[in-house]
Structures are given as structure tokens and as C-alpha cells.
Write a protein that holds these residues in place. Structure first.
Motif, PDB file in Angstrom:
ATOM      1  N   VAL A  25     -12.374   8.537 -36.159  1.00 12.58           N
ATOM      2  CA  VAL A  25     -10.994   8.431 -36.641  1.00 12.58           C
ATOM      3  C   VAL A  25     -10.954   7.797 -38.032  1.00 12.58           C
ATOM      4  O   VAL A  25     -10.129   8.174 -38.873  1.00 12.58           O
ATOM      5  N   ALA A  26     -11.864   6.845 -38.306  1.00 13.31           N
ATOM      6  CA  ALA A  26     -11.879   6.198 -39.618  1.00 13.31           C
ATOM      7  C   ALA A  26     -12.171   7.206 -40.725  1.00 13.31           C
ATOM      8  O   ALA A  26     -11.601   7.118 -41.825  1.00 13.31           O
ATOM      9  N   GLU A  27     -13.026   8.190 -40.436  1.00 13.41           N
ATOM     10  CA  GLU A  27     -13.343   9.204 -41.449  1.00 13.41           C
ATOM     11  C   GLU A  27     -12.136  10.091 -41.721  1.00 13.41           C
ATOM     12  O   GLU A  27     -11.845  10.414 -42.883  1.00 13.41           O
ATOM     13  N   THR A  28     -11.440  10.469 -40.672  1.00 13.67           N
ATOM     14  CA  THR A  28     -10.238  11.296 -40.866  1.00 13.67           C
ATOM     15  C   THR A  28      -9.179  10.534 -41.657  1.00 13.67           C
ATOM     16  O   THR A  28      -8.564  11.072 -42.583  1.00 13.67           O
ATOM     17  N   LEU A  29      -8.968   9.274 -41.306  1.00 12.44           N
ATOM     18  CA  LEU A  29      -7.973   8.476 -42.021  1.00 12.44           C
ATOM     19  C   LEU A  29      -8.357   8.293 -43.479  1.00 12.44           C
ATOM     20  O   LEU A  29      -7.483   8.272 -44.365  1.00 12.44           O
ATOM     21  N   ARG A  30      -9.647   8.210 -43.760  1.00 13.33           N
ATOM     22  CA  ARG A  30     -10.100   8.071 -45.149  1.00 13.33           C
ATOM     23  C   ARG A  30      -9.711   9.317 -45.952  1.00 13.33           C
ATOM     24  O   ARG A  30      -9.301   9.224 -47.111  1.00 13.33           O
ATOM     25  N   LEU A  31      -9.796  10.467 -45.335  1.00 19.68           N
ATOM     26  CA  LEU A  31      -9.426  11.716 -46.008  1.00 19.68           C
ATOM     27  C   LEU A  31      -7.913  11.817 -46.210  1.00 19.68           C
ATOM     28  O   LEU A  31      -7.446  12.462 -47.146  1.00 19.68           O
ATOM     29  N   LEU A  32      -7.176  11.185 -45.297  1.00 19.95           N
ATOM     30  CA  LEU A  32      -5.711  11.251 -45.366  1.00 19.95           C
ATOM     31  C   LEU A  32      -5.108  10.161 -46.239  1.00 19.95           C
ATOM     32  O   LEU A  32      -3.953  10.273 -46.661  1.00 19.95           O
ATOM     33  N   ALA A  33      -5.875   9.113 -46.505  1.00 18.63           N
ATOM     34  CA  ALA A  33      -5.326   7.932 -47.194  1.00 18.63           C
ATOM     35  C   ALA A  33      -4.840   8.235 -48.604  1.00 18.63           C
ATOM     36  O   ALA A  33      -5.399   8.959 -49.335  1.00 18.63           O
ATOM     37  N   ALA A  73       0.093  -0.410 -26.518  1.00 18.84           N
ATOM     38  CA  ALA A  73      -1.065   0.205 -25.867  1.00 18.84           C
ATOM     39  C   ALA A  73      -2.050  -0.815 -25.318  1.00 18.84           C
ATOM     40  O   ALA A  73      -3.022  -0.443 -24.666  1.00 18.84           O
ATOM     41  N   GLY A  74      -1.806  -2.096 -25.609  1.00 21.55           N
ATOM     42  CA  GLY A  74      -2.700  -3.128 -25.117  1.00 21.55           C
ATOM     43  C   GLY A  74      -4.126  -2.918 -25.601  1.00 21.55           C
ATOM     44  O   GLY A  74      -4.368  -2.602 -26.763  1.00 21.55           O
ATOM     45  N   GLU A  75      -5.081  -3.071 -24.696  1.00 19.11           N
ATOM     46  CA  GLU A  75      -6.487  -2.858 -25.015  1.00 19.11           C
ATOM     47  C   GLU A  75      -6.956  -1.460 -24.603  1.00 19.11           C
ATOM     48  O   GLU A  75      -8.153  -1.183 -24.532  1.00 19.11           O
ATOM     49  N   GLY A  76      -5.984  -0.574 -24.348  1.00 18.03           N
ATOM     50  CA  GLY A  76      -6.322   0.794 -23.984  1.00 18.03           C
ATOM     51  C   GLY A  76      -7.065   1.498 -25.111  1.00 18.03           C
ATOM     52  O   GLY A  76      -6.815   1.235 -26.292  1.00 18.03           O
ATOM     53  N   ARG A  77      -7.964   2.377 -24.726  1.00 14.90           N
ATOM     54  CA  ARG A  77      -8.790   3.065 -25.708  1.00 14.90           C
ATOM     55  C   ARG A  77      -8.404   4.539 -25.845  1.00 14.90           C
ATOM     56  O   ARG A  77      -7.935   5.150 -24.881  1.00 14.90           O
ATOM     57  N   THR A  78      -8.639   5.076 -27.051  1.00 10.75           N
ATOM     58  CA  THR A  78      -8.349   6.474 -27.337  1.00 10.75           C
ATOM     59  C   THR A  78      -9.617   7.151 -27.858  1.00 10.75           C
ATOM     60  O   THR A  78     -10.154   6.750 -28.886  1.00 10.75           O
ATOM     61  N   ALA A  79     -10.076   8.158 -27.145  1.00  7.90           N
ATOM     62  CA  ALA A  79     -11.280   8.892 -27.565  1.00  7.90           C
ATOM     63  C   ALA A  79     -10.843  10.117 -28.372  1.00  7.90           C
ATOM     64  O   ALA A  79     -10.915  11.243 -27.904  1.00  7.90           O
ATOM     65  N   SER A  80     -10.386   9.871 -29.580  1.00  6.05           N
ATOM     66  CA  SER A  80      -9.838  10.960 -30.392  1.00  6.05           C
ATOM     67  C   SER A  80     -10.932  11.686 -31.163  1.00  6.05           C
ATOM     68  O   SER A  80     -12.051  11.185 -31.322  1.00  6.05           O
ATOM     69  N   ALA A  81     -10.584  12.869 -31.644  1.00  4.75           N
ATOM     70  CA  ALA A  81     -11.477  13.676 -32.466  1.00  4.75           C
ATOM     71  C   ALA A  81     -10.638  14.364 -33.529  1.00  4.75           C
ATOM     72  O   ALA A  81      -9.411  14.459 -33.402  1.00  4.75           O
ATOM     73  N   ALA A  82     -11.284  14.826 -34.567  1.00  2.00           N
ATOM     74  CA  ALA A  82     -10.546  15.539 -35.612  1.00  2.00           C
ATOM     75  C   ALA A  82     -10.068  16.881 -35.086  1.00  2.00           C
ATOM     76  O   ALA A  82     -10.724  17.519 -34.249  1.00  2.00           O
ATOM     77  N   ARG A  83      -8.931  17.308 -35.576  1.00  2.00           N
ATOM     78  CA  ARG A  83      -8.394  18.616 -35.180  1.00  2.00           C
ATOM     79  C   ARG A  83      -9.423  19.722 -35.459  1.00  2.00           C
ATOM     80  O   ARG A  83      -9.559  20.668 -34.684  1.00  2.00           O
ATOM     81  N   ARG A  84     -10.150  19.571 -36.564  1.00  2.00           N
ATOM     82  CA  ARG A  84     -11.148  20.582 -36.909  1.00  2.00           C
ATOM     83  C   ARG A  84     -12.257  20.654 -35.844  1.00  2.00           C
ATOM     84  O   ARG A  84     -12.798  21.733 -35.572  1.00  2.00           O
ATOM     85  N   ASP A  85     -12.627  19.529 -35.245  1.00  2.00           N
ATOM     86  CA  ASP A  85     -13.635  19.522 -34.181  1.00  2.00           C
ATOM     87  C   ASP A  85     -13.180  20.394 -33.012  1.00  2.00           C
ATOM     88  O   ASP A  85     -13.942  21.206 -32.474  1.00  2.00           O
ATOM     89  N   ASN A 105      -3.192  12.480 -35.483  1.00  2.00           N
ATOM     90  CA  ASN A 105      -1.960  11.936 -34.898  1.00  2.00           C
ATOM     91  C   ASN A 105      -1.661  10.531 -35.400  1.00  2.00           C
ATOM     92  O   ASN A 105      -0.532  10.039 -35.247  1.00  2.00           O
ATOM     93  N   PHE A 106      -2.664   9.884 -35.986  1.00  2.00           N
ATOM     94  CA  PHE A 106      -2.498   8.498 -36.421  1.00  2.00           C
ATOM     95  C   PHE A 106      -2.318   8.369 -37.928  1.00  2.00           C
ATOM     96  O   PHE A 106      -2.427   7.275 -38.483  1.00  2.00           O
ATOM     97  N   GLU A 107      -1.998   9.483 -38.578  1.00  2.00           N
ATOM     98  CA  GLU A 107      -1.766   9.437 -40.022  1.00  2.00           C
ATOM     99  C   GLU A 107      -0.630   8.481 -40.371  1.00  2.00           C
ATOM    100  O   GLU A 107      -0.674   7.774 -41.386  1.00  2.00           O
ATOM    101  N   GLN A 108       0.387   8.433 -39.507  1.00  2.00           N
ATOM    102  CA  GLN A 108       1.545   7.594 -39.809  1.00  2.00           C
ATOM    103  C   GLN A 108       1.218   6.109 -39.827  1.00  2.00           C
ATOM    104  O   GLN A 108       1.958   5.318 -40.420  1.00  2.00           O
ATOM    105  N   VAL A 109       0.094   5.715 -39.197  1.00  2.00           N
ATOM    106  CA  VAL A 109      -0.240   4.290 -39.196  1.00  2.00           C
ATOM    107  C   VAL A 109      -0.571   3.803 -40.598  1.00  2.00           C
ATOM    108  O   VAL A 109      -0.411   2.614 -40.902  1.00  2.00           O
ATOM    109  N   LEU A 110      -1.033   4.711 -41.449  1.00  4.02           N
ATOM    110  CA  LEU A 110      -1.341   4.322 -42.823  1.00  4.02           C
ATOM    111  C   LEU A 110      -0.077   3.872 -43.554  1.00  4.02           C
ATOM    112  O   LEU A 110      -0.065   2.840 -44.232  1.00  4.02           O
ATOM    113  N   GLU A 111       0.995   4.647 -43.399  1.00  3.34           N
ATOM    114  CA  GLU A 111       2.255   4.269 -44.049  1.00  3.34           C
ATOM    115  C   GLU A 111       2.839   3.013 -43.430  1.00  3.34           C
ATOM    116  O   GLU A 111       3.390   2.159 -44.128  1.00  3.34           O
TER     117      GLU A 111
END
Length: 285
Positions: free
Chosen positions: A277-285, A163-175, A145-151
Motif C-alpha cells: 500500500v505504501a508504494e501505491t500511495l507514493r505513486l498517488l501522492a 477500525a481499531g487494530e484490525g488489519r487490511t490485506a490490500s493490493a493494488a488494483r493493477r495486481d 481505496n486509501f487515496e483520500q487518507v493523503l488529503e
């Protein structure tokens, strides 16, 4: 045991089918459904049964579900229409004599202010009333969902949000697809379960900016705005008021901690750590 996966033309449904195949599940026992079977031709070539199914057409769903021991109901993507679409699928599954239904819901759907939750809560209630044996997978946020942040970062050198200091416990879609495959492969131990599925690590938007900085090789900062400022920036960039309000609403949910829970359930189901999330973004970059 025959398994039907709805929405197999979409990202999650396709990955569930792929995960079943990777786990050695017989292709002949898998049925992939979607509105456009042309998009599933490659799966048919691999021995997967392909059937047309449309959430707006209960007869097509009933036919697609006929003879299924387990069905994965991947939640629809048409906001505002999903309750009736999901009702069609649940009723069709009951009429077809499906043994077990697995539904992809939203985090804490029955007790949350998450903007996406009401349709999922309503679906869970319909499923509970149906009498069908079922499992609810309350999928957390996707890393993708955060692919657009790269652009956004490449173009502006910064990320914006509210979002302030709110946290997101995301996972890869494949997970999350793999978790669905685990349940579909052997539904009995999961009957009646409601699983809150999230990533192992919850991160802030400032931390996300740090990950993106490393990927792009330059400093990217996170600019936190008020909800009003955020909405004004989005509408100024061309988003319609409804979409801008929706995006800001999700950031408000994040700020309030609605996406921060790290239950560890996803890791237990798939037998490995979730994808950062950093690993997923690396694959999408």
C-alpha cells in the motif's frame, strides 16, 4: 480465443484490458464494453473491439457477448441494483453461448459479515445455478481505496477511523486486474475455482499513518474512535447518514478482521509479490 471485458470504462476493467495487451494477447481477440463507447476510443485505435453494453439492458449484453469464449463480469458499482444487473449479464452470457464467465466478487462472500458481501453472495448463487463454466475472483481491498487518507493527512495532520487494530490485506488494483487477465487467457485450469485474492501483507491503520508520515515528511497519527464517535464526525463533516453509516460499517468489518486474510493466492496467480500500500500511495501522492 475471444475475450470480453465488461466495465472497461471503469478502473478495474480498463486495467484488465491493458494487462491482456501487455501479456501479448491479440487486440483483435479482445472486446471492451461499457455504457459509453466514446470512453473506449483509444482502445479501438489499438485494435480492440469496442461494444456498447448496459447492465440494465440484457439485449445489449447478449449482443456484446456474442461469440465470446470467455467473459469477465466486473461487478457493478450501483449498490442495491447489482443483483439484478449481474443476473442480466449471466443470463445474457448463457443465451450468447459464452464458454466461461469470470466474476469479480468480494472477500469470503458466502461466509462473512462484510457490508458489501450480500449482493456478491447472491450473484455467486445465480452463477452457480446458471450451469455456466465459471471462476470467481473474490477481490480484496484496493490500495487505491486509501487515496483520500493523503488529503486527510495533509489537511488535518491525522487520520481518523474506528477500525481499531484490525488489519487490511490490500493490493493494488493493477495486481487484481492482472489476476483476471491470467484467468481469462487460459480459463480451463481455473474452471470452478473460487479464489480469495488479497495482498501479501496485512496492515493496521496505525501502520498506514506511519507510511503516510514517511511520504509527507511529517508525523501523522491515527486517532481511533468509537463507531458512534466516528459516525458523528463524518455527519458533522457533511456526509449524509447513509454514507456515514456505510463508512463506519466498513471500519467495523476491518476491526472484526474481515479484510485481514493473506492467502497468497494472488501472488501465485500473477507470479510476483503484490504491491504494498505504501508504494501505491507514493505513486498517488
Amino acid at each position: 480465443m475471444s475475450v470480453v471485458v465488461t466495465g472497461a470504462t471503469g478502473h478495474l476493467g480498463r486495467l484488465v484490458v491493458e494487462s491482456l495487451l501487455e501479456r501479448g494477447y491479440p487486440a483483435a481477440d479482445i472486446t471492451a464494453t461499457g455504457r459509453s463507447t466514446d470512453k473506449l476510443a483509444d482502445l479501438a485505435e489499438r485494435g480492440v473491439t469496442v461494444r456498447h453494453a448496459d447492465f440494465e439492458d440484457r439485449a445489449s449484453l447478449r449482443e456484446a457477448f456474442e461469440g465470446a469464449d470467455a467473459v469477465l463480469l466486473v461487478s457493478g458499482s450501483e449498490l442495491g441494483k447489482r443483483v439484478e444487473q449481474h443476473r442480466n449479464a449471466i443470463e445474457a452470457a448463457k443465451e450468447a453461448g459464452v464458454g466461461h464467465l469470470v466474476y469479480t466478487s468480494a472477500p469470503r462472500a458466502s461466509d462473512t459479515t462484510l457490508i458489501l458481501a450480500p449482493e456478491h453472495k447472491a450473484t455467486e448463487e445465480i452463477l452457480a445455478a446458471s450451469g455456466l463454466s465459471h471462476t470467481i475472483l473474490r477481490n480484496g481491498w484496493y490500495n487505491e481505496n486509501f487515496e483520500q487518507v493523503l488529503e486527510q493527512a495533509r489537511e488535518h495532520g491525522a487520520l481518523i477511523g474506528s477500525a481499531g487494530e484490525g488489519r487490511t490485506a490490500s493490493a493494488a488494483r493493477r495486481d487484481l486486474a492482472e489476476a483476471a487477465a491470467v484467468v481469462l487467457t487460459d480459463p480451463a485450469p481455473h474452471a470452478g475455482a473460487v479464489y480469495e485474492l488479497s495482498g501479501d501483507t496485512a496492515w493496521t491503520r496505525e501502520e498506514l499513518a506511519g507510511y503516510v508520515s514517511e511520504l509527507l515528511g511529517r508525523e501523522i497519527v491515527y486517532r481511533d474512535l468509537s463507531h458512534e464517535e466516528h459516525e458523528a464526525v463524518l455527519t458533522g463533516a457533511g456526509l449524509d447518514a447513509g454514507t456515514a453509516g456505510f463508512v463506519v460499517g466498513l471500519d467495523r468489518n476491518t476491526r472484526d478482521g474481515e479484510l485481514s486474510a493473506t492467502s497468497g493466492t494472488l501472488t501465485k496467480l500473477i507470479g510476483r509479490p503484490t504491491t504494498p500500500v505504501a508504494e501505491t500511495l507514493r505513486l498517488l501522492a
